[in-house]
Scaffold this motif. Structure first.
Motif, mmCIF file in Angstrom:
data_model
loop_
_atom_site.group_PDB
_atom_site.id
_atom_site.type_symbol
_atom_site.label_atom_id
_atom_site.label_comp_id
_atom_site.label_asym_id
_atom_site.label_seq_id
_atom_site.Cartn_x
_atom_site.Cartn_y
_atom_site.Cartn_z
ATOM 1 N N PRO A 11 5.201 -2.394 -10.115
ATOM 2 C CA PRO A 11 4.439 -2.567 -8.880
ATOM 3 C C PRO A 11 5.226 -2.010 -7.693
ATOM 4 O O PRO A 11 6.004 -2.698 -7.056
ATOM 5 N N SER A 56 4.677 -0.977 -4.491
ATOM 6 C CA SER A 56 4.611 -1.519 -3.127
ATOM 7 C C SER A 56 5.261 -2.894 -3.050
ATOM 8 O O SER A 56 5.995 -3.194 -2.105
ATOM 9 N N GLN A 57 5.015 -3.745 -4.068
ATOM 10 C CA GLN A 57 5.633 -5.071 -4.057
ATOM 11 C C GLN A 57 7.147 -4.977 -4.163
ATOM 12 O O GLN A 57 7.868 -5.713 -3.492
ATOM 13 N N GLN A 111 8.664 -4.077 -0.796
ATOM 14 C CA GLN A 111 8.622 -5.211 0.126
ATOM 15 C C GLN A 111 9.629 -6.286 -0.279
ATOM 16 O O GLN A 111 10.269 -6.908 0.577
ATOM 17 N N ILE A 112 9.790 -6.516 -1.581
ATOM 18 C CA ILE A 112 10.783 -7.484 -2.058
ATOM 19 C C ILE A 112 12.181 -7.048 -1.645
ATOM 20 O O ILE A 112 12.987 -7.847 -1.135
ATOM 21 N N GLN A 163 6.106 -13.129 -2.732
ATOM 22 C CA GLN A 163 5.496 -11.816 -2.549
ATOM 23 C C GLN A 163 4.211 -11.682 -3.361
ATOM 24 O O GLN A 163 3.269 -11.008 -2.966
ATOM 25 N N PHE A 164 4.177 -12.367 -4.494
ATOM 26 C CA PHE A 164 2.994 -12.338 -5.348
ATOM 27 C C PHE A 164 2.112 -13.570 -5.133
ATOM 28 O O PHE A 164 1.327 -13.949 -5.999
ATOM 29 N N ASP A 165 2.297 -14.233 -3.986
ATOM 30 C CA ASP A 165 1.466 -15.387 -3.613
ATOM 31 C C ASP A 165 1.621 -16.562 -4.566
ATOM 32 O O ASP A 165 0.661 -17.274 -4.863
#
Length: 314
Positions: A106, A108-109, A112-113, A300-302
């Motif tokens: 992933p 984009s994740q 951001q992480i 990040q993954f809610d």
């Protein structure tokens, strides 16, 4: 007994079944049964009455469940109250490793992480590495400075690997398998959803992980007929995307885990899914910077961040 085990007890009570709770938690059923029996032995009481079709809380179990929920709430409050100071974060000069599966990440994740972790721990080196999933277990076992984002599926042969008892797997997100085609291709215009039988009649391009195994999704496609494979791409993802974007070929992918530009994801009628999850050795919870990385990934993954069990060190 730790907070993970207490959460497992809550799950068994919620599902009224050790089998269903184990499936939801991505744990081996015998392991979950041993955890529940171990807690009962420690407490000196029986939490659940075992029935032919599940379990039911005993009167003692009802009382214990209320106390467990209160204890977890208190631990959550303490964790929030005693969050480490900025000075504590700045003093950390460790190196951490975050693994993700080869060819399936992933993007984009991950970016951001990495950015969020860099802001919180500017002096900690975070190394992100791609590895075949078969190698991840050896990288994580007994390691307090490494975590992995993995993909698991009981419906896809190449992703149906056993979840080891010595490692913890937290499901993050369940994603469907979809057909991938150029956004302006005739296939994308024709189908709102597509069956694997219909997909097999198209010119297919598949990705080879380079580990000597059949390309991902090959066995899945083969179970619905003889796939019409035009190309197999190994170690060259830009070429894979260029072939798809040309409009002459289609493929399979896991929704949101692959590059999106110029492509359309067409839902499959078979509803095949994969689970993205976080895997690590429980010893990670003893290592403050690594535990914080795990929390950032889950957030990040809610997903809710983890609670550090009482008595464990930051």
């Amino acid at each position: 007994m730790n907070t993970d085990h207490l959460q497992y007890v809550l799950a068994v009570a919620r599902y009224r079944s050790i089998n269903q709770a184990a499936e939801a938690l991505h744990l081996h059923r015998p392991y979950l049964s041993r955890v529940v029996s171990g807690i009962e032995k420690q407490l000196g009481l029986v939490l659940f009455e075992r029935l032919p079709k599940g379990v039911e809380l005993t009167p003692e179990g009802v009382y214990a469940l209320e106390r467990i929920q209160e204890a977890l709430a208190i631990l959550d409050e303490l964790t929030t109250h005693f969050a480490p100071s900025e000075a504590c974060r700045l003093r950390c000069h460790d190196q951490l490793s975050l693994y993700c599966p080869t060819k399936m990440r992933p993007r984009s994740q991950l970016i951001q992480i990495m950015e969020r972790y860099r802001q919180q721990f500017p002096n900690v080196s975070l190394k992100v590495t791609e590895k075949p999933q078969a190698e991840l277990m050896a990288c994580l076992s007994g390691c307090q400075d490494a975590l992995a984002i993995v993909v698991h599926s009981t419906q896809i042969a190449r992703l149906d690997w056993p979840l080891p008892e010595q490692l913890r797997f937290i499901p993050i997100r369940q994603l469907p398998v979809v057909a991938l085609a150029a956004a302006d291709s005739p296939l994308a215009q024709q189908y709102q959803s597509i069956s694997l039988t219909s997909l097999n009649k198209q010119n297919l391009v598949l990705v080879d992980a380079g580990d000597g195994q059949p390309p991902l999704f090959y066995e899945l496609l083969s179970s619905y007929g003889t796939p019409k494979i035009a190309h197999v791409v190994s170690g060259n993802m830009p070429l894979f995307y260029e072939l798809l974007q040309s409009g002459r070929y289609v493929s399979l992918g896991i929704a949101s885990l692959l590059h999106q530009d110029g492509l359309r994801q067409i839902p499959l009628r078979e509803q095949i899914t994969a689970t993205v999850g976080l895997m690590f050795d429980p010893a990670v919870l003893d290592h403050f910077p690594a535990k914080e990385l795990a929390d950032i990934i889950l957030e990040q993954f809610d997903r809710e961040p983890m609670i550090i069990p009482k008595g464990e060190k930051r």
